[in-house]
Design a protein around this motif. Structure first.
Motif, PDB file in Angstrom:
ATOM      1  N   LYS A   5       4.507 -14.588 -12.777  1.00 17.47           N
ATOM      2  CA  LYS A   5       5.163 -14.945 -14.055  1.00 17.47           C
ATOM      3  C   LYS A   5       6.407 -14.089 -14.295  1.00 17.47           C
ATOM      4  CE  LYS A   5       2.546 -18.176 -15.890  1.00 17.47           C
ATOM      5  NZ  LYS A   5       3.069 -19.522 -15.639  1.00 17.47           N
ATOM      6  N   LEU A   6       6.295 -12.788 -13.981  1.00 18.42           N
ATOM      7  CA  LEU A   6       7.443 -11.896 -14.122  1.00 18.42           C
ATOM      8  C   LEU A   6       8.551 -12.287 -13.140  1.00 18.42           C
ATOM      9  CD1 LEU A   6       8.823  -9.377 -15.302  1.00 18.42           C
ATOM     10  CD2 LEU A   6       7.527  -7.985 -13.666  1.00 18.42           C
ATOM     11  N   VAL A   7       8.161 -12.636 -11.919  1.00 13.14           N
ATOM     12  CA  VAL A   7       9.137 -13.088 -10.915  1.00 13.14           C
ATOM     13  C   VAL A   7       9.901 -14.294 -11.445  1.00 13.14           C
ATOM     14  CG1 VAL A   7       9.363 -14.219  -8.654  1.00 13.14           C
ATOM     15  CG2 VAL A   7       7.955 -12.159  -8.885  1.00 13.14           C
ATOM     16  N   GLU A   8       9.180 -15.239 -12.027  1.00 10.40           N
ATOM     17  CA  GLU A   8       9.822 -16.445 -12.575  1.00 10.40           C
ATOM     18  C   GLU A   8      10.814 -16.094 -13.678  1.00 10.40           C
ATOM     19  OE1 GLU A   8       8.537 -20.920 -14.064  1.00 10.40           O
ATOM     20  OE2 GLU A   8       7.026 -19.328 -14.033  1.00 10.40           O
ATOM     21  N   GLU A   9      10.445 -15.144 -14.520  1.00 11.43           N
ATOM     22  CA  GLU A   9      11.343 -14.744 -15.606  1.00 11.43           C
ATOM     23  C   GLU A   9      12.582 -14.039 -15.066  1.00 11.43           C
ATOM     24  OE1 GLU A   9      11.373 -12.177 -19.785  1.00 11.43           O
ATOM     25  OE2 GLU A   9       9.516 -12.266 -18.618  1.00 11.43           O
ATOM     26  N   THR A  40      14.785 -16.723 -13.187  1.00 13.59           N
ATOM     27  CA  THR A  40      15.400 -17.678 -14.127  1.00 13.59           C
ATOM     28  C   THR A  40      16.605 -17.047 -14.814  1.00 13.59           C
ATOM     29  OG1 THR A  40      13.275 -18.768 -14.518  1.00 13.59           O
ATOM     30  CG2 THR A  40      14.989 -19.112 -16.171  1.00 13.59           C
ATOM     31  N   LYS A  41      16.417 -15.821 -15.297  1.00 14.41           N
ATOM     32  CA  LYS A  41      17.505 -15.139 -16.018  1.00 14.41           C
ATOM     33  C   LYS A  41      18.657 -14.770 -15.088  1.00 14.41           C
ATOM     34  CE  LYS A  41      15.034 -13.551 -20.077  1.00 14.41           C
ATOM     35  NZ  LYS A  41      14.599 -12.453 -20.938  1.00 14.41           N
ATOM     36  N   MET A  42      18.325 -14.340 -13.876  1.00 14.48           N
ATOM     37  CA  MET A  42      19.381 -13.937 -12.939  1.00 14.48           C
ATOM     38  C   MET A  42      20.213 -15.129 -12.483  1.00 14.48           C
ATOM     39  SD  MET A  42      17.763 -10.859 -10.639  1.00 14.48           S
ATOM     40  CE  MET A  42      19.376 -10.291 -10.039  1.00 14.48           C
ATOM     41  N   VAL A  43      19.550 -16.212 -12.132  1.00 13.75           N
ATOM     42  CA  VAL A  43      20.282 -17.409 -11.667  1.00 13.75           C
ATOM     43  C   VAL A  43      21.202 -17.926 -12.770  1.00 13.75           C
ATOM     44  CG1 VAL A  43      20.024 -19.831 -10.977  1.00 13.75           C
ATOM     45  CG2 VAL A  43      18.602 -18.067  -9.898  1.00 13.75           C
ATOM     46  N   LYS A  44      20.716 -17.864 -14.008  1.00 18.02           N
ATOM     47  CA  LYS A  44      21.530 -18.336 -15.146  1.00 18.02           C
ATOM     48  C   LYS A  44      22.733 -17.427 -15.390  1.00 18.02           C
ATOM     49  CE  LYS A  44      21.021 -19.855 -19.940  1.00 18.02           C
ATOM     50  NZ  LYS A  44      20.122 -19.895 -21.114  1.00 18.02           N
ATOM     51  N   ALA A  45      22.535 -16.122 -15.220  1.00 16.97           N
ATOM     52  CA  ALA A  45      23.587 -15.146 -15.575  1.00 16.97           C
ATOM     53  C   ALA A  45      24.627 -14.943 -14.477  1.00 16.97           C
ATOM     54  CB  ALA A  45      22.941 -13.801 -15.908  1.00 16.97           C
ATOM     55  N   ILE A  46      24.248 -15.200 -13.227  1.00 14.16           N
ATOM     56  CA  ILE A  46      25.095 -14.831 -12.094  1.00 14.16           C
ATOM     57  C   ILE A  46      25.870 -16.044 -11.582  1.00 14.16           C
ATOM     58  CG2 ILE A  46      25.039 -13.955  -9.705  1.00 14.16           C
ATOM     59  CD1 ILE A  46      22.518 -12.326 -10.585  1.00 14.16           C
ATOM     60  N   ASN A  47      27.173 -15.852 -11.379  1.00 19.42           N
ATOM     61  CA  ASN A  47      28.016 -16.980 -10.969  1.00 19.42           C
ATOM     62  C   ASN A  47      28.145 -17.112  -9.453  1.00 19.42           C
ATOM     63  OD1 ASN A  47      29.608 -14.815 -10.355  1.00 19.42           O
ATOM     64  ND2 ASN A  47      31.391 -15.449 -11.568  1.00 19.42           N
ATOM     65  N   LYS A  73       8.186 -20.808  -3.605  1.00 13.19           N
ATOM     66  CA  LYS A  73       8.232 -22.033  -4.432  1.00 13.19           C
ATOM     67  C   LYS A  73       8.785 -21.725  -5.821  1.00 13.19           C
ATOM     68  CE  LYS A  73       4.543 -24.884  -2.423  1.00 13.19           C
ATOM     69  NZ  LYS A  73       3.178 -25.407  -2.657  1.00 13.19           N
ATOM     70  N   ILE A  74       8.361 -20.595  -6.385  1.00 10.68           N
ATOM     71  CA  ILE A  74       8.905 -20.179  -7.682  1.00 10.68           C
ATOM     72  C   ILE A  74      10.410 -19.966  -7.567  1.00 10.68           C
ATOM     73  CG2 ILE A  74       8.972 -18.276  -9.370  1.00 10.68           C
ATOM     74  CD1 ILE A  74       5.920 -17.905  -8.817  1.00 10.68           C
ATOM     75  N   ALA A  75      10.815 -19.263  -6.505  1.00  9.06           N
ATOM     76  CA  ALA A  75      12.244 -18.979  -6.291  1.00  9.06           C
ATOM     77  C   ALA A  75      13.049 -20.276  -6.215  1.00  9.06           C
ATOM     78  CB  ALA A  75      12.426 -18.163  -5.016  1.00  9.06           C
ATOM     79  N   GLU A  76      12.559 -21.226  -5.437  1.00  9.50           N
ATOM     80  CA  GLU A  76      13.267 -22.508  -5.300  1.00  9.50           C
ATOM     81  C   GLU A  76      13.361 -23.221  -6.646  1.00  9.50           C
ATOM     82  OE1 GLU A  76      13.271 -26.052  -2.080  1.00  9.50           O
ATOM     83  OE2 GLU A  76      11.319 -25.664  -2.980  1.00  9.50           O
ATOM     84  N   SER A  77      12.263 -23.228  -7.399  1.00 14.16           N
ATOM     85  CA  SER A  77      12.261 -23.937  -8.692  1.00 14.16           C
ATOM     86  C   SER A  77      13.202 -23.278  -9.701  1.00 14.16           C
ATOM     87  CB  SER A  77      10.834 -23.995  -9.266  1.00 14.16           C
ATOM     88  OG  SER A  77      10.415 -22.711  -9.691  1.00 14.16           O
ATOM     89  N   CYS A  78      13.468 -21.978  -9.525  1.00 14.88           N
ATOM     90  CA  CYS A  78      14.378 -21.257 -10.439  1.00 14.88           C
ATOM     91  C   CYS A  78      15.849 -21.382 -10.025  1.00 14.88           C
ATOM     92  CB  CYS A  78      14.002 -19.781 -10.484  1.00 14.88           C
ATOM     93  SG  CYS A  78      12.414 -19.446 -11.251  1.00 14.88           S
TER      94      CYS A  78
END
Length: 317
Positions: free
Chosen positions: A119-123, A126-133, A156-161
């Motif tokens: 769950k922490l990995v997903e969080e 998610t935040k890093m992919v959104k913040a990083i260009n 799988k979590i990484a891919e979904s994020c």
């Protein structure tokens, strides 16, 4: 292979290693045919708190591309903020360390500890992919404890994020670097996700590299410890994959010239005092298995200047 929007012409990677894969060593591996480079791992918190020791770890040279900065940490907001800041530099992607087995990292709930916290990995992701260009990638391990395997779930979590690629070391945290790497887990991750998978673990020769690629179907191959004192391994793997011919090992003369070149680059980069002391371990790796190498290593532990290093290497090799 592509990592996000970054074209990867040569999918041979140098695994990030603390105290080893600094800028001079990365450039030597690049010259020998390495296709993807990573910085030594850098603490996101250390960057946040302006620890001056992190500055040198973030240096990227124009000759390195494609190259990623590897960050470690466990606070999603700090990882996202620092990842975004670092990505403004001239790296091509940001890599997240989820594999480091060292106790002080794991006890701080970072590195391979994250394998136990999906769950922490997903969080974080998610935040890093959104913040990083720029593309975000992950380096992970088979699992945390022997008998466990979290790599497929994490991939799988990484891919979904929205993570762009995942590198998998086929050992558990408990194994550290001992025992045998499990290539089945790399194969399982490759079959479970559509993003590029880079295989890591027990590539010590060109034959190993070909065997891993054929067995696992992985998109990229990552060489770690086998590159220490042996930047030629990338040239050897590339040649073997293209021609099926195993190149000859470098001669003593080539080893000598590489040590001196490495030392001079390191001196230019870190100054003579630090560089000659750091070269002691590199010389031990470069000369392993050569005649009289034990005596040479003993002598090298006494070197304190460029002149003494040069004298020892030129007289002994």
């Amino acid at each position: 292979m592509k990592i996000g929007n970054v074209e990867i012409e040569n999918s041979l990677a140098l695994g990030p290693m603390a105290g080893v894969t600094d800028l001079p060593f990365r450039l030597l591996c690049k010259e020998q045919g390495c296709g993807i480079l990573y910085s030594e791992m850098v603490s996101a918190k250390a960057i946040l708190y302006k620890n001056k020791n992190t500055d040198v770890l973030l240096n990227i040279d124009e000759r390195e591309h494609p190259v990623g900065i590897q960050l470690f940490g466990s606070d999603p907001d700090i990882m996202a903020e620092i990842g975004s800041r670092v990505a403004e530099g001239n790296c091509d992607f940001i890599d997240i360390n989820m594999g480091c087995p060292v106790p002080k990292i794991v006890n701080n709930h970072e590195g391979s500890y994250l394998l136990t916290q999906p769950k922490l990995v997903e969080e974080i992701l998610t935040k890093m992919v959104k913040a990083i260009n720029k593309p975000v990638t992950v380096k992970t391990r088979k699992g945390f404890k022997d008998g466990e395997s979290q790599a497929v779930e994490i991939a799988k979590i990484a891919e979904s994020c929205g993570v762009a690629a995942v590198a998998v070391h086929g050992r558990t945290r408990e194994q550290y670097y001992g025992g045998k790497a499990d290539w089945d887990i790399i194969k399982a991750v490759k079959e479970a996700v559509k993003i590029p998978v880079i295989g890591n673990g027990d590539i010590f020769s060109p034959q190993d590299a070909k065997a891993m690629k054929e067995y696992t179907g992985c998109d990229g191959l990552m060489v770690g410890r086998a590159a220490r004192g042996n930047p030629w391994i990338f040239k050897e793997i590339n040649e073997y994959l293209k021609t099926g011919i195993v190149p000859e090992k470098p001669s003593a003369e080539e080893v000598k010239n590489m040590i001196l070149k490495h030392a001079s680059m390191l001196i230019e980069y870190k100054g003579e005092y630090t560089a000659v002391r750091e070269m002691r371990k590199h010389i031990a790796w470069y000369t392993q298995g050569l005649p009289h190498s034990a005596e040479l290593r003993r002598r090298c532990n006494e070197i304190v200047s460029w002149e003494s290093l040069k004298e020892v290497i030129e007289s002994r090799l």
